[in-house]
Design a protein around this motif. Structure first.
Motif, PDB file in Angstrom:
ATOM      1  N   ILE A 194       1.271  -1.425   0.031  1.00 47.73           N
ATOM      2  CA  ILE A 194       0.010   0.675   0.179  1.00 47.73           C
ATOM      3  C   ILE A 194       1.145   0.664   0.454  1.00 47.73           C
ATOM      4  N   GLY A 195       1.936   0.608   0.185  1.00 49.05           N
ATOM      5  CA  GLY A 195       3.097   2.167   0.685  1.00 49.05           C
ATOM      6  C   GLY A 195       2.557   3.235  -1.561  1.00 49.05           C
ATOM      7  N   ILE A 196       2.234   1.990  -2.568  1.00 50.46           N
ATOM      8  CA  ILE A 196       2.045   2.819  -3.705  1.00 50.46           C
ATOM      9  C   ILE A 196       1.906   3.813  -3.768  1.00 50.46           C
ATOM     10  N   TYR A 197       0.768   3.726  -2.675  1.00 43.29           N
ATOM     11  CA  TYR A 197      -0.044   5.614  -2.664  1.00 43.29           C
ATOM     12  C   TYR A 197       0.324   6.346  -2.152  1.00 43.29           C
ATOM     13  N   GLY A 198       1.349   6.012  -1.367  1.00 40.16           N
ATOM     14  CA  GLY A 198       2.058   7.504  -0.783  1.00 40.16           C
ATOM     15  C   GLY A 198       1.604   7.770   0.489  1.00 40.16           C
ATOM     16  N   PRO A 199       1.875   8.713   0.665  1.00 39.86           N
ATOM     17  CA  PRO A 199       1.625  10.235   2.236  1.00 39.86           C
ATOM     18  C   PRO A 199      -0.147   9.999   1.274  1.00 39.86           C
ATOM     19  N   ARG A 200      -1.014  10.043   2.660  1.00 34.86           N
ATOM     20  CA  ARG A 200      -2.151  10.743   2.201  1.00 34.86           C
ATOM     21  C   ARG A 200      -2.525  11.214   3.772  1.00 34.86           C
ATOM     22  N   ASP A 201      -3.634  11.431   3.502  1.00 37.73           N
ATOM     23  CA  ASP A 201      -4.283  12.069   4.833  1.00 37.73           C
ATOM     24  C   ASP A 201      -5.523  10.638   5.490  1.00 37.73           C
ATOM     25  N   ALA A 202      -6.214  10.815   6.492  1.00 38.47           N
ATOM     26  CA  ALA A 202      -7.476  10.623   6.864  1.00 38.47           C
ATOM     27  C   ALA A 202      -8.861   9.795   5.150  1.00 38.47           C
ATOM     28  N   THR A 203      -8.290  10.663   4.329  1.00 45.70           N
ATOM     29  CA  THR A 203      -9.433  10.309   3.237  1.00 45.70           C
ATOM     30  C   THR A 203      -9.547   8.952   3.018  1.00 45.70           C
ATOM     31  N   PRO A 204     -10.256   8.083   2.423  1.00 45.16           N
ATOM     32  CA  PRO A 204      -9.977   6.546   2.665  1.00 45.16           C
ATOM     33  C   PRO A 204      -9.872   6.713   0.448  1.00 45.16           C
ATOM     34  N   VAL A 205      -8.352   5.503   0.506  1.00 44.23           N
ATOM     35  CA  VAL A 205      -8.509   5.527  -1.321  1.00 44.23           C
ATOM     36  C   VAL A 205      -8.784   4.234  -1.538  1.00 44.23           C
ATOM     37  N   ASP A 206      -8.584   3.540  -2.829  1.00 43.99           N
ATOM     38  CA  ASP A 206      -9.408   2.449  -3.124  1.00 43.99           C
ATOM     39  C   ASP A 206      -8.147   1.680  -4.228  1.00 43.99           C
ATOM     40  N   GLU A 207      -8.869   0.311  -4.601  1.00 43.72           N
ATOM     41  CA  GLU A 207      -7.755   0.536  -5.862  1.00 43.72           C
ATOM     42  C   GLU A 207      -7.981   1.468  -6.841  1.00 43.72           C
ATOM     43  N   GLN A 208      -9.017   2.451  -7.050  1.00 44.47           N
ATOM     44  CA  GLN A 208      -9.372   2.935  -8.235  1.00 44.47           C
ATOM     45  C   GLN A 208      -8.425   4.218  -8.238  1.00 44.47           C
ATOM     46  N   THR A 209      -7.842   4.423  -7.040  1.00 49.65           N
ATOM     47  CA  THR A 209      -7.519   6.172  -6.609  1.00 49.65           C
ATOM     48  C   THR A 209      -6.517   6.270  -7.819  1.00 49.65           C
ATOM     49  N   PRO A 210      -6.116   7.305  -7.938  1.00 48.87           N
ATOM     50  CA  PRO A 210      -4.548   7.134  -9.149  1.00 48.87           C
ATOM     51  C   PRO A 210      -3.661   7.324  -8.036  1.00 48.87           C
ATOM     52  N   ILE A 211      -2.154   6.718  -8.836  1.00 48.14           N
ATOM     53  CA  ILE A 211      -0.795   6.591  -8.453  1.00 48.14           C
ATOM     54  C   ILE A 211      -0.600   7.821  -8.531  1.00 48.14           C
ATOM     55  N   ALA A 212       0.024   8.660  -7.479  1.00 51.51           N
ATOM     56  CA  ALA A 212       1.269   9.316  -7.828  1.00 51.51           C
ATOM     57  C   ALA A 212       2.382   9.081  -7.372  1.00 51.51           C
TER      58      ALA A 212
END
Length: 299
Positions: A114-132
Motif C-alpha cells: 500500500i506504500g504505492i499510494y504514498g502519504p495520505r490524510d485520513a481520506t479513504p483510498v481504494d484500488e481506483q485511486t490514482p497513483i502519483a
C-alpha cells in the motif's frame, strides 16, 4: 495445482504454504534448500535457482512474494538497491520464463504494498485511486507492478497491495510487542497517521481466494476494511495486552534515527479493500479490536 512460490520462507510465505501444502504441489524458490525444508517441512520441493528452468510451463500458478523487507532500517544507498533488486530483478526473471513457454501458468499472484499510494490524510483510498509515484516506496511498488503486469495478457493476474500484516510471530507487530508489553509503547509522532492493517490469517485467506476464483483479476488491497490512526492503534494494542500505551515516540527522534525510512512510520493511508469485498471475499477479522483479541486472548 502445481505452484511456484517465491518468498516462501518469509513471514507471509510460511503461513500461506502451511495453508496450501496439504492440497497443492508446491515448489519454493530458495537460496538455501536445507533451511527451507527445515522451516516449511518435507511437503515442498525447494528450487535453488530459476536458472534451472527454461520456462514456467510445468506450473499451474505462480505466487510471487519475494522482496527484502522495506522497513527494517535506515535506507542507505546499498539498502535501497537490495530492496529494489530483490523485487524487480526476480520478477523480471519470472516474466522472461513465463514468456518463453508455450503453456504458461493460468494464474499469477503478485505481491505489492500500500506504500504505492504514498502519504495520505485520513481520506479513504481504494484500488481506483490514482497513483502519483514520488517517493522511494511508491517508486519501488509502481515499477514492481509494471514488471509483473507484462504477463497479464496471457495469464489471469492478481496484484495484492499488502498493508500492515498483524500477527505476534512476525512483521511489524512482533517488533512492537516488547515495548508495549513493558508499558513503554505509544503513538509515533502525532499519532494521526492512518494505519491500514490486516490479520495474517485474513491475508492468507485472501491470497487463497484470489488463487482459486477465476473471476478475480487486477489490483486488490490486502487490508482490513476498518483502518485506524496510529494513536487508536496504540491504545487498542495496549488494551489487548493490559498495559498502558501513552509514551509517544517524537517525530524528530524517529527522523534522526531512521532518516528517510521514518516517513513510512510518520505518514500513512486509509486503504480500503473494495475490490476484494466486491469479488466476494469475507474477512474474519474486519475490526482491529477483534483481531487483537484473537491474537492475545491467552496473553
Amino acid at each position: 495445482m502445481k505452484l511456484l512460490i517465491t518468498g516462501g520462507t518469509g513471514f507471509i510465505g510460511r503461513a500461506l504454504i502451511a495453508r496450501l501444502a496439504p492440497s497443492h504441489d508446491i515448489t519454493v524458490l530458495t537460496r538455501n534448500p536445507e533451511r527451507a525444508l527445515a522451516i516449511l517441512g518435507g511437503g515442498i520441493v525447494p528450487l535453488r535457482s530459476l536458472a534451472t528452468l527454461t520456462n514456467l510451463d510445468a506450473f499451474d500458478g505462480v505466487i510471487n512474494l519475494a522482496g527484502e523487507p522495506i522497513a527494517d532500517g535506515r535506507w542507505t544507498t546499498q539498502r535501497k538497491r537490495e530492496i529494489c533488486d530483490s523485487r524487480w530483478q526476480l520478477t523480471e526473471s519470472l516474466v522472461r520464463l513465463h514468456q518463453a513457454g508455450s503453456n504458461p501458468p493460468s494464474v499469477w499472484i503478485n505481491a505489492s504494498a500500500i506504500g504505492i499510494y504514498g502519504p495520505r490524510d485520513a481520506t479513504p483510498v481504494d484500488e481506483q485511486t490514482p497513483i502519483a509515484a514520488m517517493g522511494f516506496a511508491e517508486q519501488v511498488c509502481e515499477r514492481w507492478e509494471a514488471i509483473a503486469r507484462r504477463v497479464a495478457d496471457q495469464t489471469r493476474q492478481c496484484v495484492v497491495r499488502i498493508g500492515l500484516v498483524m500477527h505476534p510471530d512476525g512483521g511489524a507487530l512482533k517488533k512492537m510487542l516488547p515495548a508495549f508489553r513493558l508499558g513503554l509503547g505509544g503513538p509515533l509522532g502525532d499519532g494521526q497517521q492512518m494505519m491500514s492493517w490486516i490479520h495474517l490469517q485474513d491475508l492468507v485467506s485472501m491470497l487463497c481466494y484470489l488463487l482459486e476464483h477465476d473471476h478475480c483479476r487486477g489490483v486488490f488491497n490486502g487490508t482490513a476494511p476498518h483502518p485506524v490512526n496510529n494513536k487508536a492503534f496504540s491504545q487498542a494494542l495496549g488494551q489487548a495486552l493490559g498495559r498502558p500505551a501513552f509514551l509517544p515516540a517524537p517525530a524528530p527522534v524517529l527522523r534522526l534515527a531512521l532518516g528517510e525510512m521514518s516517513n513510512l512510520l510518520l505518514t500513512g493511508q486509509a486503504v480500503l479493500p473494495n475490490a476484494a469485498e466486491a469479488a466476494g471475499f469475507q474477512f474474519e477479522y474486519p475490526k482491529l479490536e477483534g483481531a487483537l483479541a484473537a491474537m492475545f486472548s491467552r496473553a
